[in-house]
Design a protein around this motif. Structure first.
Motif, mmCIF file in Angstrom:
data_model
loop_
_atom_site.group_PDB
_atom_site.id
_atom_site.type_symbol
_atom_site.label_atom_id
_atom_site.label_comp_id
_atom_site.label_asym_id
_atom_site.label_seq_id
_atom_site.Cartn_x
_atom_site.Cartn_y
_atom_site.Cartn_z
ATOM 1 N N ALA A 111 -27.102 36.421 -8.730
ATOM 2 C CA ALA A 111 -26.779 35.030 -8.391
ATOM 3 C C ALA A 111 -25.752 34.450 -9.354
ATOM 4 O O ALA A 111 -24.737 33.896 -8.927
ATOM 5 N N VAL A 112 -26.015 34.642 -10.653
ATOM 6 C CA VAL A 112 -25.125 34.026 -11.652
ATOM 7 C C VAL A 112 -23.745 34.674 -11.642
ATOM 8 O O VAL A 112 -22.726 33.995 -11.605
ATOM 9 N N TYR A 113 -23.762 36.020 -11.612
ATOM 10 C CA TYR A 113 -22.461 36.692 -11.717
ATOM 11 C C TYR A 113 -21.644 36.564 -10.446
ATOM 12 O O TYR A 113 -20.420 36.536 -10.497
ATOM 13 N N SER A 114 -22.300 36.482 -9.293
ATOM 14 C CA SER A 114 -21.501 36.248 -8.083
ATOM 15 C C SER A 114 -20.849 34.868 -8.178
ATOM 16 O O SER A 114 -19.736 34.660 -7.718
ATOM 17 N N GLU A 115 -21.542 33.956 -8.839
ATOM 18 C CA GLU A 115 -20.984 32.622 -9.023
ATOM 19 C C GLU A 115 -19.792 32.657 -9.989
ATOM 20 O O GLU A 115 -18.748 32.047 -9.737
ATOM 21 N N ILE A 116 -19.985 33.439 -11.076
ATOM 22 C CA ILE A 116 -18.896 33.547 -12.057
ATOM 23 C C ILE A 116 -17.659 34.173 -11.421
ATOM 24 O O ILE A 116 -16.545 33.665 -11.567
ATOM 25 N N VAL A 117 -17.937 35.244 -10.638
ATOM 26 C CA VAL A 117 -16.816 35.905 -9.967
ATOM 27 C C VAL A 117 -16.121 34.904 -9.053
ATOM 28 O O VAL A 117 -14.911 34.795 -9.025
ATOM 29 N N SER A 118 -16.930 34.189 -8.336
ATOM 30 C CA SER A 118 -16.368 33.225 -7.391
ATOM 31 C C SER A 118 -15.527 32.164 -8.112
ATOM 32 O O SER A 118 -14.525 31.708 -7.597
ATOM 33 N N ARG A 119 -15.949 31.802 -9.326
ATOM 34 C CA ARG A 119 -15.191 30.797 -10.072
ATOM 35 C C ARG A 119 -13.909 31.374 -10.686
ATOM 36 O O ARG A 119 -12.837 30.823 -10.521
ATOM 37 N N ARG A 120 -14.117 32.508 -11.365
ATOM 38 C CA ARG A 120 -12.988 32.997 -12.168
ATOM 39 C C ARG A 120 -12.002 33.831 -11.363
ATOM 40 O O ARG A 120 -10.822 33.874 -11.678
ATOM 41 N N TYR A 121 -12.524 34.546 -10.360
ATOM 42 C CA TYR A 121 -11.636 35.484 -9.664
ATOM 43 C C TYR A 121 -11.407 35.069 -8.229
ATOM 44 O O TYR A 121 -11.104 35.861 -7.363
ATOM 45 N N HIS A 122 -11.559 33.816 -7.987
ATOM 46 C CA HIS A 122 -11.391 33.244 -6.656
ATOM 47 C C HIS A 122 -10.053 33.607 -6.045
ATOM 48 O O HIS A 122 -9.949 34.045 -4.906
ATOM 49 N N ASP A 123 -9.028 33.490 -6.873
ATOM 50 C CA ASP A 123 -7.675 33.657 -6.364
ATOM 51 C C ASP A 123 -7.337 35.097 -6.072
ATOM 52 O O ASP A 123 -6.390 35.407 -5.356
ATOM 53 N N LEU A 124 -8.091 36.023 -6.649
ATOM 54 C CA LEU A 124 -7.795 37.428 -6.433
ATOM 55 C C LEU A 124 -8.325 37.912 -5.080
ATOM 56 O O LEU A 124 -8.031 39.012 -4.654
ATOM 57 N N LEU A 125 -9.131 37.114 -4.447
ATOM 58 C CA LEU A 125 -9.751 37.552 -3.185
ATOM 59 C C LEU A 125 -9.074 36.878 -2.001
ATOM 60 O O LEU A 125 -8.656 35.711 -2.084
ATOM 61 N N ASP A 126 -8.991 37.663 -0.911
ATOM 62 C CA ASP A 126 -8.449 37.033 0.296
ATOM 63 C C ASP A 126 -9.554 36.221 0.960
ATOM 64 O O ASP A 126 -10.710 36.183 0.470
ATOM 65 N N ALA A 127 -9.285 35.612 2.039
ATOM 66 C CA ALA A 127 -10.256 34.691 2.695
ATOM 67 C C ALA A 127 -11.550 35.400 3.032
ATOM 68 O O ALA A 127 -12.651 34.878 2.818
#
Lengths: 599, 160, 131
Positions: A386-402
């Protein structure tokens, strides 16, 4: 010394008869003598008076012509009257004209009044002698009363004779009394002695007469017949009970009001082996498993003292030495006056059932432990997800496509929900583990703790949470807090547009405390009143109301763990009140209470 | 009261007077013997009167059967119905005969043993210095008089 | 910090970093390591001496409460501030921590929530007069 009360009835009757006869005769005799004396006196009075008058009349000429010889002749006529002691004719001047005294008695002194005077010595008659209305002299007559004594003597001897004769007659009659009175009584005495000695109520007394004695015998026999029939009924009832007891699969026993076992059915012999006298009285105690014995004796004595039913599960030793679990129950049978007349009880072999229950309980405990451990151990990895998916979502948001961002969103949401679920599951399993509560817990303190932990939610919703006086209770602090927290938390959560107003109160009700948590929230439709306590039952799939829906199930689990119950009363759109009860007193020795602590 | 009855020491004629008076009490006269129902019983002393005042004293105030008792003295035999009792002192044969001729309703009293033998009804006698009397019952019956048996019982002798 | 779970350890470091706390973090990956660290500091004055202990309860080899017990029994660290950082929500664990005079922070399943550890730690150090 034998008093009148103790002598046989026959003798009593004879004595009474004779006493009555004697008394009657004596009274009658006395009456007759008295009457006769009286009558005789009167007769004598008249007799002597007329006698005196005749003599007086016959003496007129002798007096008138001063002829003592003629006067003496006249007096001589008294010879026929043997009781005349003396008779004298006086001249008017007081000298004696003639005297008659066959036994030499003196003349009574002259008395000028005509009268008859009774004295101890006899009767003195004075009679004036009149000639053509003129008194020419006085006749004095002295009469002896020996006649009265003679008559009394005669009557006395008559009465005595009659008395003797009637006594003889009474004695003769008394032999007849034997058949009239004594024989029927003897019959009764014989019959009652036989009954009391042999206990045979078939005995009957023989009826010898149709009088009261006969009625008495009839009644006595009817009474015996009544007792006989009741005795038969009793025997039949006893046999019926015995048959029932013997044909039951359970072990049946009866005991005296003081707890001595006095009857055991066949099933006991089959179980414990021959020699029931080993079990009777208090002998059964040596067949009870040593671990159960102390409690068993305590409860049995308690029942005997109070009359309360006995109910206990314990192990009995079989003839082969193996112990088997039994459920024993005993109830006091009371007579019409409410006094305990006996105890009747049964012992049912519940060994298999008990073993199954034990196995089930162990399996359940294992499962519980597993669920607890699993949910506990799951927390860490799930939190990491839960926490790390959130961190990924925050920090690496731009690296992912839609699409990648959407998938990460799923991961994040899934992790969060998983974490909540595991958390609630943990709380639920913990709710099933009762703590041993040695000292009562102040529920108002628990209430304050709950407010503290809900402080943020309360502030957010601008709620008012109050409480009335709250008691001290035998509920684990953590458990009570779980209940408060869930109920108040729900009230905060299921609110309407108004600021929530929540009140907690408690009242004593019988052996319980009844707590109430009242709110002014959205309320609950009555048809869901029962459903809401189920695990994972959520009524609101609305985003406004988050949660796993396990809170009320936890509350129910905690409350029931402590022997209470929980329910809700509600008016939709107006508010709900949740009620739960907990016992006022500690529940002693609940073997299901397990201390649990996992790091 | 017969307190005046003669005591022994008093005179012979006092006693005889009392006796005469008392005879009236023991004798029943036929009614024909009286002149009327109110006539007294008259004791007549024929000839010599030996009583003096004694006879009068004895009858003083006496009544018998409702009739007064009176004393009359006479020298000749009385007319019928004038005397119910006639006493003649001195026992003479001729006197007795004269008295018996007086007819019914008159009690004749004389003196001496011969008086009754000579036809008199009651005759005084002296016996052991006491005054007594004899009675001639047939003469009384012939005179129509009834003598009380009591009187007869005290008589010295009764002729039948 | 005694923590066997690296993701959590990283989060703790991040929380400290974000609050700008002037702390150098020494890691012990299990209970034994934590005890060894303490023993070294006890024996050697020059060895690094922690000002505060962040302690996970569910540690391999020796569990957190045993570490805490020994720490409180030691001479030098008997009164240093301890903050328990655990996944456990058990009231038993909370009350036991309180008995040892330790703070308690339950690891939340949310990043933002987890970062609040920094605030809690800061307040605790300020309370103890270390900051």
């Amino acid at each position: 010394m034998r008093t009148f009360r103790d002598i046989p009835i026959k003798q009593k009757l004879v004595i009474m008869n004779m006493a009555a006869t004697t008394a009657a005769l004596l009274l009658a005799g006395l009456g007759i003598v008295l009457t006769d004396s009286l009558l005789f006196r009167r007769y004598l009075q008249r007799d002597l008076s007329s006698l005196a008058k005749i003599i007086a009349d016959n003496s007129t000429a002798a007096l008138t012509f001063n002829d003592p010889r003629a006067a003496a002749e006249t007096l001589g006529a008294l010879r026929a009257r043997t009781h005349v002691l003396s008779a004298c004719i006086y001249r008017p001047n007081g000298s004696i004209l003639a005297r008659y005294a066959p036994r030499g008695s003196a003349c009574p002194a002259v008395d000028r009044r005509d009268e008859i005077r009774f004295s101890r010595e006899g009767v003195v008659v004075s009679q004036g002698i009149l000639l053509t209305g003129q008194r020419v002299g006085t006749l004095m007559l002295f009469y002896d009363l020996g006649e009265i004594a003679e008559r009394i003597k005669l009557y006395g001897s008559t009465v005595f004779g009659v008395l003797t004769a009637s006594s003889l007659l009474a004695l003769l009659l008394s032999s007849r009394l034997r058949t009239v009175i004594e024989n029927p009584i003897s019959q009764l005495v014989r019959a009652s002695t036989l009954v009391s000695e042999t206990g045979d109520y078939g005995t009957r007394a023989e009826k010898l007469s149709g009088d009261e004695m006969g009625v008495l015998v009839d009644r006595f026999n009817a009474m015996l017949a009544g007792i006989q029939s009741r005795d038969d009924d009793l025997k039949r009832e006893r046999e019926r009970f015995r048959f029932m007891a013997e044909s039951m699969p359970q072990k049946i026993f009866t005991a005296t009001p003081t707890g001595d076992v006095d009857y055991l059915n066949r099933q006991w012999v089959e179980f414990a082996g021959p020699g029931l006298e080993r079990i009777e009285d208090w002998g059964w105690a040596q067949f009870v498993h040593p671990e159960d014995l102390e409690e068993n004796l305590r409860l049995w004595r308690h029942s005997i003292e109070t009359g309360e039913p006995f109910h206990f599960e314990h192990r009995f030793r079989r003839a082969d030495g193996k112990y088997r679990w039994h459920l024993s129950r005993a109830h006091a049978m009371r007579d019409a006056g409410g006094k305990i007349s006996m105890w009747i009880g049964s012992s049912t072999d519940i060994h298999e059932q008990k073993e199954k229950e034990e196995a089930l309980r162990r399996a359940n405990d294992d499962l519980q432990q597993f669920a607890y451990a699993a949910s506990h151990d799951l927390q860490e990895p799930i939190r990491n997800v839960a926490v790390y998916s959130e961190i990924v979502s925050r920090r690496y948001h731009d690296l992912l496509d839609a699409e990648g961002q959407q998938f990460l969103g799923f991961l994040k949401e899934g992790g969060r929900r998983l974490a909540t679920l595991v958390n609630d599951l943990l709380a639920y399993t913990r709710a099933g583990m009762a703590e041993i509560v040695e000292a009562p817990v102040d529920s108002s303190v628990v209430f304050e703790h709950t407010l503290a932990s809900l402080a943020e939610a309360i502030r957010e919703s601008q709620a008012t949470v109050t409480c009335g006086p709250l008691p001290r209770v035998y509920v684990g602090e953590a458990h009570l807090q779980q209940v408060f927290q869930n109920l108040i938390g729900n009230a905060l959560k299921y609110r309407n547009e108004k600021a929530p107003c929540i009140h907690v109160s408690a009242v004593g009700r019988g052996a319980d405390w009844c707590f109430a948590v009242e709110d002014n929230g959205i309320g609950i439709d009555p048809k869901y009143k029962e459903k809401i306590f189920g695990v994972f039952k959520r009524l609101h799939h609305d985003r406004n109301y988050s949660g796993t829906g396990i809170g009320l199930a936890i509350c129910q689990r905690v409350v029931e763990r402590y022997g209470g119950r929980i329910w809700v009363e509600s008016q939709p759109a107006k508010g709900s009140t949740f009620f739960f009860t907990v016992p006022r007193h500690a529940q002693p020795g609940d073997p299901a209470q397990v201390e649990s602590s996992v790091g | 009261m017969p307190s005046r009855a003669a005591p022994e020491q008093i005179s012979e004629y006092d006693v005889k007077a009392a006796f005469l008076m008392n005879f009236a009490k023991f004798v029943e006269w036929p009614s024909t013997a009286f002149a009327s129902s109110g006539s007294p019983i008259a004791i007549c002393i024929l000839g010599k009167d030996p009583f003096g005042r004694a006879m009068d004293d004895v009858v003083e105030g006496e009544t018998v059967n409702g009739r007064k008792v009176t004393v009359q003295r006479m020298t000749d035999p009385p007319a019928p119905k004038t005397c119910q009792m006639v006493f003649a002192a001195g026992a003479g044969k001729e006197t007795a005969k004269a008295l018996s001729g007086l007819g019914r309703g008159v009690l004749t009293v004389g003196e001496g043993e011969n008086f009754v033998r000579d036809g008199g009804i009651i005759g005084f006698v002296i016996e052991n210095r006491r005054v007594r009397f004899d009675i001639n019952q047939p003469a009384a019956v012939a005179a129509g008089l009834t003598l009380s048996s009591k009187l007869l019982s005290v008589a010295r002798a009764v002729e039948k | 910090m005694a923590e066997d779970n690296l993701p959590d350890a990283l989060l703790v470091r991040e929380a400290i970093r974000l609050e700008n706390l002037p702390l150098e973090v020494h890691m012990a990956a299990d209970g034994q390591a934590a005890l060894a660290f303490i023993a070294r500091a006890e024996a050697d004055q020059d060895a690094p001496c922690p000002q505060v202990l962040l302690l996970d309860l569910n540690l391999p080899k020796v569990d957190g409460f045993e570490v805490l017990r020994q720490l409180r029994a030691s001479h030098r660290f008997q009164s240093i501030p301890v903050l328990i950082v655990s996944s456990s929500d058990s009231p038993g664990d909370r009350s036991q921590a309180e008995e040892f005079g330790a703070g308690y922070f339950r690891k939340p399943p949310s990043y933002e929530e987890f970062l609040k550890l920094g605030v809690v730690l800061k307040e605790m150090l300020q309370d103890k007069g270390i900051l």
